[in-house]
Design a protein around this motif. Sequence first.
Motif, short mmCIF file in Angstrom:
data_model
loop_
_atom_site.label_atom_id
_atom_site.label_comp_id
_atom_site.label_asym_id
_atom_site.label_seq_id
_atom_site.Cartn_x
_atom_site.Cartn_y
_atom_site.Cartn_z
N TYR A 1 40.14 58.11 31.07
CA TYR A 1 40.30 56.80 30.34
C TYR A 1 39.23 55.69 30.87
CZ TYR A 1 45.02 58.36 28.86
OH TYR A 1 46.14 58.64 28.37
N ALA A 2 38.74 55.95 31.90
CA ALA A 2 37.62 55.18 32.35
C ALA A 2 36.28 55.66 32.01
CB ALA A 2 37.71 54.94 34.10
N ALA A 3 35.99 56.55 31.39
CA ALA A 3 34.56 56.96 30.94
C ALA A 3 33.71 55.92 30.21
CB ALA A 3 34.81 58.22 30.15
N ALA A 4 34.24 55.06 29.59
CA ALA A 4 33.42 54.21 28.69
C ALA A 4 33.10 53.11 29.28
CB ALA A 4 34.17 53.64 27.38
N VAL A 5 33.94 52.46 30.14
CA VAL A 5 33.71 51.31 31.11
C VAL A 5 32.62 51.72 32.28
CG1 VAL A 5 35.58 51.42 32.61
CG2 VAL A 5 34.34 49.09 31.90
N GLU A 6 32.74 52.82 32.80
CA GLU A 6 31.84 53.47 34.03
C GLU A 6 30.64 53.69 33.34
OE1 GLU A 6 34.36 56.66 35.65
OE2 GLU A 6 35.49 54.91 36.95
N ALA A 7 30.59 54.27 32.06
CA ALA A 7 29.12 54.40 31.48
C ALA A 7 28.50 53.45 31.60
CB ALA A 7 29.74 55.15 29.88
N ASP A 8 29.06 52.14 31.51
CA ASP A 8 28.19 50.86 31.33
C ASP A 8 27.89 50.61 32.71
OD1 ASP A 8 27.78 50.90 28.57
OD2 ASP A 8 29.26 49.49 28.23
N GLY A 9 28.22 51.50 33.68
CA GLY A 9 27.86 51.02 34.96
C GLY A 9 28.79 50.12 35.94
N VAL B 1 30.49 40.39 42.29
CA VAL B 1 30.50 40.61 40.66
C VAL B 1 30.78 39.18 40.14
CG1 VAL B 1 32.22 41.44 39.09
CG2 VAL B 1 31.56 42.83 41.26
N ASP B 2 29.85 39.07 39.00
CA ASP B 2 30.06 37.70 38.37
C ASP B 2 30.76 37.88 37.05
OD1 ASP B 2 28.59 36.05 40.21
OD2 ASP B 2 26.44 37.24 39.52
N GLU B 3 31.04 38.98 36.45
CA GLU B 3 31.59 39.32 35.10
C GLU B 3 32.58 40.26 35.62
OE1 GLU B 3 30.98 40.47 30.61
OE2 GLU B 3 29.30 40.74 32.04
N VAL B 4 33.83 40.20 35.32
CA VAL B 4 34.85 41.25 35.32
C VAL B 4 35.40 41.58 33.83
CG1 VAL B 4 37.46 41.71 36.33
CG2 VAL B 4 35.61 40.37 37.68
N VAL B 5 35.44 42.93 33.67
CA VAL B 5 36.00 43.38 32.28
C VAL B 5 37.21 44.03 32.29
CG1 VAL B 5 33.64 43.02 31.33
CG2 VAL B 5 34.40 45.39 32.35
N ALA B 6 37.97 44.00 31.37
CA ALA B 6 39.26 45.15 31.27
C ALA B 6 38.41 46.53 31.16
CB ALA B 6 40.13 44.60 30.35
N GLY B 7 38.73 47.56 31.75
CA GLY B 7 38.38 48.74 31.37
C GLY B 7 39.45 49.54 30.47
N PHE B 8 40.55 49.44 30.71
CA PHE B 8 41.50 50.36 29.81
C PHE B 8 42.93 50.00 30.06
CE2 PHE B 8 40.62 52.83 33.79
CZ PHE B 8 41.72 53.51 33.95
N LEU B 9 43.60 50.55 29.49
CA LEU B 9 45.33 50.30 29.51
C LEU B 9 46.00 51.73 29.73
CD1 LEU B 9 47.75 48.49 29.39
CD2 LEU B 9 47.56 48.87 26.84
N ASP B 10 46.62 51.99 30.86
CA ASP B 10 47.26 53.18 31.04
C ASP B 10 48.90 52.83 30.92
OD1 ASP B 10 47.73 56.01 31.74
OD2 ASP B 10 47.25 55.60 33.79
N PHE B 11 49.79 53.56 30.09
CA PHE B 11 50.99 53.42 30.14
C PHE B 11 51.66 54.90 29.83
CE2 PHE B 11 49.39 51.94 26.17
CZ PHE B 11 50.33 52.44 24.95
#
Length: 190
Positions: free
Chosen positions: A128-136, A180-190
């Motif tokens: 689930y984290a692959a896309a956000v982690e791919a952006d570093g 960290v100057d910018e925080v992004v939502a990575g994914f939702l898990d439910f």
Amino acid sequence: MNLDLTPALPDIADGGRLGGAPPRAVEDHPWLSTHRYVLTLPAGCAPWAAGREVSVLLRAGFDIGDDDLTYPAMAMRALVHPPSPRGDRTGLGWPGLRSTALVPASGHAPALVRIADAPVLIQDEPSYAAAVEADGHRFLFQVDEDGWPVDGPLEDVVEEYLWGYGSVYFYGTPGDDGLVDEVVAGFLDF
């Protein structure tokens, strides 16, 4: 380093807090024309935050069946900002979310917010984290609905679960100074 936060009474104007009006420092941010305030992490809650706070917003009218549930276009947003007291604009808060303090958790009850080096996944699906982690980006914190109080004086803290009784995972990329100057939502898990 782990820090677990949970809702508590009495409500407070400064520091970690949930619901009610957003901090004064973000009341006029353009995102608050489309999103509503959910919570604020206290200043200094993690080395990457230093003396700053992080406020979490959710798109107004959000429903778990909507299509903005994947990075980078998630309905959740986060703002890094200087410490700021709660403002007066309660209409900018998420409807049905009671105003409380967010304090370090004690005991064995699940935390609403978990600040840590690694996430605790619900479905144990690291992809689930692959896309956000791919952006570093790297994991910073999660907001886990298992941490809503279910009895006692705060059993009415939230009218309706926001993320389908799930967890939202937030990420960021530290600069050379470790902040960290910018925080992004990575994914939702439910």
